[in-house]
Each structure stands twice: as structure tokens, then as C-alpha cells.
Design a protein around this motif. Sequence first.
Motif, short mmCIF file in Angstrom:
data_model
loop_
_atom_site.label_atom_id
_atom_site.label_comp_id
_atom_site.label_asym_id
_atom_site.label_seq_id
_atom_site.Cartn_x
_atom_site.Cartn_y
_atom_site.Cartn_z
N PRO A 180 0.80 -1.23 0.00
CA PRO A 180 0.00 0.00 0.00
C PRO A 180 0.84 1.28 0.00
CG PRO A 180 -0.83 -1.56 1.63
CD PRO A 180 0.48 -2.09 1.15
N LEU A 181 2.12 1.17 0.35
CA LEU A 181 2.95 2.36 0.48
C LEU A 181 3.81 2.65 -0.75
CD1 LEU A 181 4.24 2.00 4.16
CD2 LEU A 181 2.08 2.93 3.32
N ALA A 182 4.27 1.60 -1.43
CA ALA A 182 5.27 1.82 -2.49
C ALA A 182 5.35 0.62 -3.41
CB ALA A 182 6.65 2.10 -1.87
N VAL A 183 6.06 0.84 -4.51
CA VAL A 183 6.44 -0.24 -5.43
C VAL A 183 7.94 -0.43 -5.30
CG1 VAL A 183 6.52 -1.00 -7.83
CG2 VAL A 183 4.57 0.36 -7.02
N PHE A 184 8.37 -1.66 -5.10
CA PHE A 184 9.78 -1.97 -4.90
C PHE A 184 10.30 -2.81 -6.06
CE2 PHE A 184 7.99 -1.31 -0.74
CZ PHE A 184 8.96 -0.59 -0.06
N VAL A 195 13.21 1.14 -3.45
CA VAL A 195 11.94 1.79 -3.78
C VAL A 195 11.98 2.24 -5.24
CG1 VAL A 195 10.39 3.70 -3.27
CG2 VAL A 195 11.59 2.55 -1.41
N SER A 196 11.11 1.65 -6.05
CA SER A 196 10.98 2.08 -7.44
C SER A 196 10.12 3.32 -7.55
CB SER A 196 10.36 0.95 -8.29
OG SER A 196 11.18 -0.19 -8.28
N VAL A 207 7.53 5.07 4.79
CA VAL A 207 8.08 3.85 4.21
C VAL A 207 9.32 3.41 4.99
CG1 VAL A 207 9.05 2.79 2.13
CG2 VAL A 207 7.17 4.43 1.94
N LEU A 208 10.20 4.35 5.30
CA LEU A 208 11.41 4.02 6.04
C LEU A 208 11.08 3.45 7.41
CD1 LEU A 208 13.52 7.18 5.12
CD2 LEU A 208 13.86 4.87 4.25
N LEU A 215 16.91 1.01 3.41
CA LEU A 215 16.60 1.24 2.00
C LEU A 215 17.48 2.37 1.47
CD1 LEU A 215 12.70 1.24 2.21
CD2 LEU A 215 14.08 -0.49 1.05
N PRO A 216 17.84 2.35 0.18
CA PRO A 216 18.49 3.52 -0.39
C PRO A 216 17.60 4.74 -0.15
CG PRO A 216 18.59 1.69 -1.93
CD PRO A 216 17.69 1.26 -0.81
N PRO A 217 18.18 5.86 0.29
CA PRO A 217 17.37 6.98 0.76
C PRO A 217 16.64 7.69 -0.38
CG PRO A 217 19.69 7.59 0.69
CD PRO A 217 19.63 6.12 0.38
N PRO A 218 15.56 8.44 -0.02
CA PRO A 218 14.88 9.28 -1.01
C PRO A 218 15.81 10.41 -1.46
CG PRO A 218 13.97 9.59 1.20
CD PRO A 218 14.99 8.51 1.31
N PRO A 219 15.40 11.11 -2.54
CA PRO A 219 14.07 11.14 -3.16
C PRO A 219 13.80 9.93 -4.03
CG PRO A 219 15.56 12.59 -4.35
CD PRO A 219 16.32 12.11 -3.14
N TRP A 220 12.48 9.58 -4.09
CA TRP A 220 12.03 8.48 -4.92
C TRP A 220 11.00 8.98 -5.92
CZ3 TRP A 220 10.85 6.25 0.46
CH2 TRP A 220 12.02 5.73 1.03
#
Length: 246
Positions: A180-184, A195-196, A207-208, A215-220
Motif C-alpha cells: 500500500p505504500l510503495a512499489v519496490f 523503492v521504485s 516507508v522508512l 533502503l536507499p534513501p529518497p528522493p524516490w
Amino acid sequence: MAVLLARQLRNGEIGMMGASSEIPVAAALLAQCLHAPDLTVIMPSGAVNPRPGRLYRSSSDGRWFTGCEAIGTAYDLFELSENGRLDFMCYGGVQLDRFGNINLTRTGPFGEPPRFRGPGLANISMAVTAKRTLLFSTAHSPRTFVERVDYVTAPGHLSGGTQRRRAGIATAGPQVCITPLAVFGFPEPEHAMTVSSLNPGIEPGRVLDATGFALPPPPWPATEPPTGEELGALRAVVDRTGVLRS
């Protein structure tokens, strides 16, 4: 989630669903409506390309036989897997780790009673013979997304890098994970979850905080929202009784 998963499915593919998979089943039926009319979806019950006019919670439900194109047996399903004819397999999990390994068996350390006992897996071959694995989870929390699963029910990229291939598994393994939060995704060379895209209305910090590994940090990038056409087909054709909204 159903819309995002539908976008991953390709015309002409053959795919298999797990037993509790209303989201992947909805995604497959939606893809057939919009861009993949020759997609073939097979249910654990043996129903091939069902047309029930609504969704059911379990994809093993006998009501999926209504309007289906064919009915197979468990032997047919396992033979399809062993012959390498599955293009994709959809999996959820009690736990998923950063390399896409799946735990459907138990949580807690061995030598102690399990903290939670899951349903297990009917046929592990589908996780290694399907050309690609598509992961999903409706629960995105540190309890589900862990650094290492307590038990590898079905292998993802094992410990990352080339470990899947070194273990003798020739198929690509997990390609995407939708929550529900992201596409990986699982980009080379590490095949670790990244995070894709970030789903609409979700802040990166959420998400973090909800992921039990770094996870590799944002921006995403932002996930493209569902279109009117996608939502219209989902609600009017695939999920007429609103199972996905309940």
C-alpha cells in the motif's frame, strides 16, 4: 495495489496465483480487460481464466469455476510448473526480506515453539520454475518486511547478488514487490529491495519507518496513480461487490 500489479502483467503470459490472492487475481482479470486479453491466469482450484463477475476471498473457492475456460487438476498445475511453462507466480508472505525471500511457514527461532504458524507452501517448485516472481503484501510493517526471514519457505534472491543462480536456480526470481505504500524493485547486481516509486499520498519517512531493513534513501519517483479507465474496469467488471474496498 491491484492496478499496480496489473501493469506488471503482459499479454500472452501464463501465471499462477496463491490461495489467498484476491489482489493478484483482480490484477490479472483487470489486465485481461485492458491490455492483456491473451493473458492466462490459473487458480489453485484448477479454474483457468474464470469469469465469475465478482471476486472471492480465496482463489481456491469453487465458485471460480463459473464461466471459466477450463478446469485442471493439481497434477496439471504441478506439471505446468515442472515443465517451466509458468511465466509468473504471485506470492505474499508472513515475512518478506530485503532479497525477496518468502516465509509462509513459521516465525520465531528454531528449537522453540513457533510464535506464529503459517500455511506453508503446496509446491515450492513454482517459486523456482516460474520465469519471474511478483510479490505483494497488504501489510507493510517491520514485522512483515524483515532483514532476514525466520524460515525460507520459497527462495527469492537468497543472500543477494548471484546467490540464486549459484544455488542452481536459473529463473529470474522476484522482480517487483507491491504494497500500500510503495512499489519496490530488485535491481542488479545486489538484487536487494529498493523503492521504485512512492505511492500517492505517502511520505518517504512512513516507508522508512515501516520497513525493517535499510533502503536507499529518497528522493524516490512518484507512482503513477490509477487512471479513470483502470478504476472503472476494476469496479464495473472485476470487483463488482467491492471486495477490495472492504
